[in-house]
Design a protein around this motif. Sequence first.
Motif, short mmCIF file in Angstrom:
data_model
loop_
_atom_site.label_atom_id
_atom_site.label_comp_id
_atom_site.label_asym_id
_atom_site.label_seq_id
_atom_site.Cartn_x
_atom_site.Cartn_y
_atom_site.Cartn_z
N PHE A 35 0.99 -1.07 -0.07
CA PHE A 35 0.01 0.07 0.00
C PHE A 35 0.85 1.21 0.06
O PHE A 35 0.61 2.22 -0.69
N ALA A 36 1.76 1.30 0.77
CA ALA A 36 3.01 2.47 0.94
C ALA A 36 3.44 2.55 -0.53
O ALA A 36 3.84 3.79 -1.00
N LEU A 37 3.89 1.46 -1.23
CA LEU A 37 4.41 1.53 -2.36
C LEU A 37 3.55 2.12 -3.40
O LEU A 37 3.96 3.30 -4.40
N MET A 38 2.25 1.71 -3.43
CA MET A 38 1.28 2.48 -4.28
C MET A 38 0.94 4.00 -3.96
O MET A 38 0.98 4.61 -5.01
N VAL A 39 1.20 4.17 -2.85
CA VAL A 39 0.96 5.50 -2.44
C VAL A 39 2.31 6.39 -3.05
O VAL A 39 2.07 7.51 -3.58
N LEU A 40 3.35 5.85 -2.93
CA LEU A 40 4.43 6.49 -3.45
C LEU A 40 4.37 6.62 -4.84
O LEU A 40 4.67 7.74 -5.57
N SER A 41 3.78 5.66 -5.46
CA SER A 41 3.71 5.74 -7.05
C SER A 41 2.68 6.61 -7.68
O SER A 41 2.64 7.71 -8.39
N PHE A 42 1.58 6.72 -6.61
CA PHE A 42 0.44 7.67 -6.99
C PHE A 42 0.99 9.41 -6.91
O PHE A 42 0.75 9.96 -7.85
N GLY A 95 -2.28 17.53 -10.81
CA GLY A 95 -1.99 16.14 -11.01
C GLY A 95 -2.65 15.42 -9.88
O GLY A 95 -3.58 14.39 -10.26
N LEU A 96 -2.67 15.82 -8.65
CA LEU A 96 -3.53 15.08 -7.81
C LEU A 96 -4.90 15.10 -8.04
O LEU A 96 -5.87 14.06 -7.80
N THR A 97 -5.54 16.02 -8.60
CA THR A 97 -7.05 16.11 -8.81
C THR A 97 -7.25 15.13 -9.78
O THR A 97 -8.19 14.44 -9.39
N SER A 98 -6.48 14.98 -10.89
CA SER A 98 -6.62 14.11 -11.97
C SER A 98 -6.58 12.62 -11.42
O SER A 98 -7.34 11.89 -11.62
N LEU A 99 -5.81 12.53 -10.48
CA LEU A 99 -5.60 11.23 -9.81
C LEU A 99 -6.68 10.94 -8.91
O LEU A 99 -7.24 9.73 -9.04
N SER A 100 -7.17 11.87 -8.24
CA SER A 100 -8.32 11.57 -7.39
C SER A 100 -9.49 10.97 -8.49
O SER A 100 -10.38 10.32 -7.86
N LEU A 101 -9.90 11.85 -9.38
CA LEU A 101 -10.92 11.70 -10.25
C LEU A 101 -10.75 10.20 -10.66
O LEU A 101 -11.79 9.30 -10.91
N GLY A 102 -9.46 9.71 -10.87
CA GLY A 102 -9.25 8.21 -11.55
C GLY A 102 -9.49 7.21 -10.45
O GLY A 102 -10.32 6.43 -10.60
N LEU A 103 -9.32 7.69 -9.09
CA LEU A 103 -9.63 6.93 -8.07
C LEU A 103 -10.98 6.69 -7.85
O LEU A 103 -11.77 5.61 -7.54
N LEU A 104 -11.78 7.65 -8.26
CA LEU A 104 -13.38 7.87 -8.00
C LEU A 104 -13.88 6.76 -9.02
O LEU A 104 -14.72 6.11 -8.74
N LEU A 105 -13.50 6.90 -10.25
CA LEU A 105 -13.66 6.22 -11.34
C LEU A 105 -13.62 4.60 -10.99
O LEU A 105 -14.40 3.62 -11.35
N ILE A 113 -4.06 5.66 -14.45
CA ILE A 113 -3.23 5.23 -13.29
C ILE A 113 -4.07 4.89 -12.21
O ILE A 113 -4.04 3.96 -11.46
N GLY A 114 -4.91 5.99 -11.60
CA GLY A 114 -5.75 6.06 -10.45
C GLY A 114 -6.65 4.93 -10.65
O GLY A 114 -6.92 4.13 -9.65
N MET A 115 -7.22 5.08 -11.72
CA MET A 115 -8.55 4.05 -11.98
C MET A 115 -7.94 2.68 -11.93
O MET A 115 -8.81 1.77 -11.17
N ILE A 116 -6.82 2.42 -12.53
CA ILE A 116 -6.25 0.79 -12.50
C ILE A 116 -5.84 0.55 -11.19
O ILE A 116 -6.01 -0.63 -10.45
N LEU A 117 -5.08 1.29 -10.53
CA LEU A 117 -4.16 0.88 -9.43
C LEU A 117 -5.24 1.27 -7.97
O LEU A 117 -4.79 0.50 -7.16
N GLY A 118 -5.94 1.97 -8.21
CA GLY A 118 -6.72 2.37 -7.01
C GLY A 118 -7.26 1.09 -6.36
O GLY A 118 -7.28 0.85 -4.97
N PRO A 119 -8.23 0.34 -7.00
CA PRO A 119 -8.95 -0.75 -6.48
C PRO A 119 -7.69 -1.73 -5.77
O PRO A 119 -7.91 -2.32 -4.86
N LEU A 120 -6.49 -1.69 -6.55
CA LEU A 120 -5.46 -2.63 -5.71
C LEU A 120 -5.00 -1.92 -4.68
O LEU A 120 -4.87 -2.87 -3.47
#
Lengths: 500, 160
Positions: free
Chosen positions: A148-155, A169-179, A439-446
């Motif tokens: 999880f820490a590694l994924m946070v780092l890559s996020f 960048g973080l906003t885009s990532l969060s939108l991906g996490l939401l999707l 990246i957020g969309m694919i990696l988020g659920p993991l």
Amino acid sequence: MDTLNALLGGFGSALSPMNLLWALLGVTLGTFIGVLPGLGPALTIALLLPITFQVDPAAAFIVFGGIYFGSQFGGSTTSILINTPGESASIVTALEGNRMARNGRGAPALATAAIGSFVAGTIGVVCLSLLAPVVVKLALAFAPADYFALMVLSFVTVAAVLGNSVIRGLTSLSLGLLLGLVGVDLQSGQARFTFGALDLLDGIDVIIVVVGLFAVGETLHLATRYRSSPEEIIPVKGSMWMTAQDWARSWKAWIRGALIGFPIGAMPAGGAEIPTFLSYFVEKKLSKHPEEFGHGAIEGVAGPEAANNAAGAGVFVPLLTLGIPTSATAAVMLSAFQSYGINPGPQLLTSHADLVWTLIASLYIGNVMLLILNLPLVGLWVQILRIPTPYLYGGILLFATVGTYGISRSVFDLVMLYAIGLAGFFMRRYDFPTSPVIIGMILGPLAEQQFRRAMTMSQGDLSVFVARPISASLLVLAFIALTAPIVLSFLRSRRETAAA
Amino acid sequence: MKALAARPQLVIVSLIVLAVGAAVMWTATTIPVGPGVAAVGPRSFPFGVGLLLIACGLLLLLEASRAPWDCEATDPAAPGLDLVPLGILACGMIVNVLLIKSAGFILASTLMFAFTARAFGARRLWLSVLIGFALALATYYGFARMLDLRIGGGFIEDLF
């Protein structure tokens, strides 16, 4: 020795006539797409994801690997000849390469880019073969908290690196996490963010998001500006062959570019932009002809192109050994693995060793094919740039429709495709990077899965993330990556006010 | 010198991000939590994402009001938003959505192709309809069959 044997086995399978044909298909398609301005490998691979239901995994990944490398070769042709870099990593190539083309030295620019990509790609794949087994050994010690820490780092690094602003960048990532959250939660069986719509229960298909952002969004964006900024294709002039001086000035830049590109690409933070810019500045510093930079210096094409391709090979290290994608294309490849029921991670190299080594071997082969395809045949690829824009974008939207509506035959999906395309248009207009969404969309659920696993093991104690040395240090790195740009810009503005 | 005229647009963008974040938080509270209360349930991550979006929205708002960031919309050198091609493109997409089920992929997408080509300045309508039709037909029988996609029937699809 094991690695060598495994690699030889990979070559044995990659050199079978059928797999060679797949590789040829991949690199040809990749070069074709790369040459088209504005289209990238992520989009192409997403449109071809349905072949994962048709062919065996090795064939699919040989095609995808070919597309990935091919589009990098093709992209440099476009940057050099029409100064519209398809992806941010080829901005630097356009800088010097387009100048060279204007000075009538387009052919040597294309040659140094192609040969440099080949040299660096090969060095990169060699490093990948050597490094992957080592990283796997390290990764086996990882617990869910560390993952999880590694994924946070890559996020964080993906959001901070891809684009000009950490916040956007973080906003885009969060939108991906939401999707990525939409659909039935696999652990509790609860539907999340579906608003009662049956179409959303299975989640949003990554194909729709990739095609929407990259094809529809890009088309909408270009439609609003093509009338004001016409493109100009510079014809390839001059000898196709580099002079002795060109060679002498290029080869060191290729090697240096590869050595800069691979390590940065291989980090779970990744990205191909930093190495290309870094290589450009290194070449400018070391060059005996610094005055030529900005006016068409061949080192300024050779180095960054090499760095770009070596970084491209490096991206496979975190993808294959840790299951962490650091670019939109790698994220789409990860979802291709998932569609075969394979979870990339440290186990991949033992459980699917044949697949991994066949893929790596086919990357070597693909590089050779690309050199042949791109060096003598570059004139042919340039013809693609002559497809009239109206028909080109009409065709792109047509393929976007086929790739999404064709899978589900759902009008709902088609509407969503266009809605996401519209969002992509606004993201381009207000300078929000699009890759972090994927990246957020694919990696988020993991990441959520690892987080919940870690929390279940610690019985709800959050301190597990700081108690383990691996996860603690990764989180500290993530914190530094997140705050460093903000602190630096604050210090700079303070110095400016002090000076004023 | 930055174009301050574009500032309201950036404020709106920030407010949208903020609103999405708030909506995510609110929606997350409606996710049912199962009976076996785990330390981390299905709501935790949605809350995190919502908080992240709200934080980003606030920071964007701060940035927009203090020093508007550089982008196409704030760049005074960039040409104004050309809405005509955008409108034509949108019409093409709407036509495609409305017709794809009833008239079939080939017909609907041929029309969308023609609209798109027009948006990018194609003058000869008959030519873009012809090219679009040929491409849609080739895609339907080539690409889609190869990938085993099922694009469904329609006027032209049912002829064969």
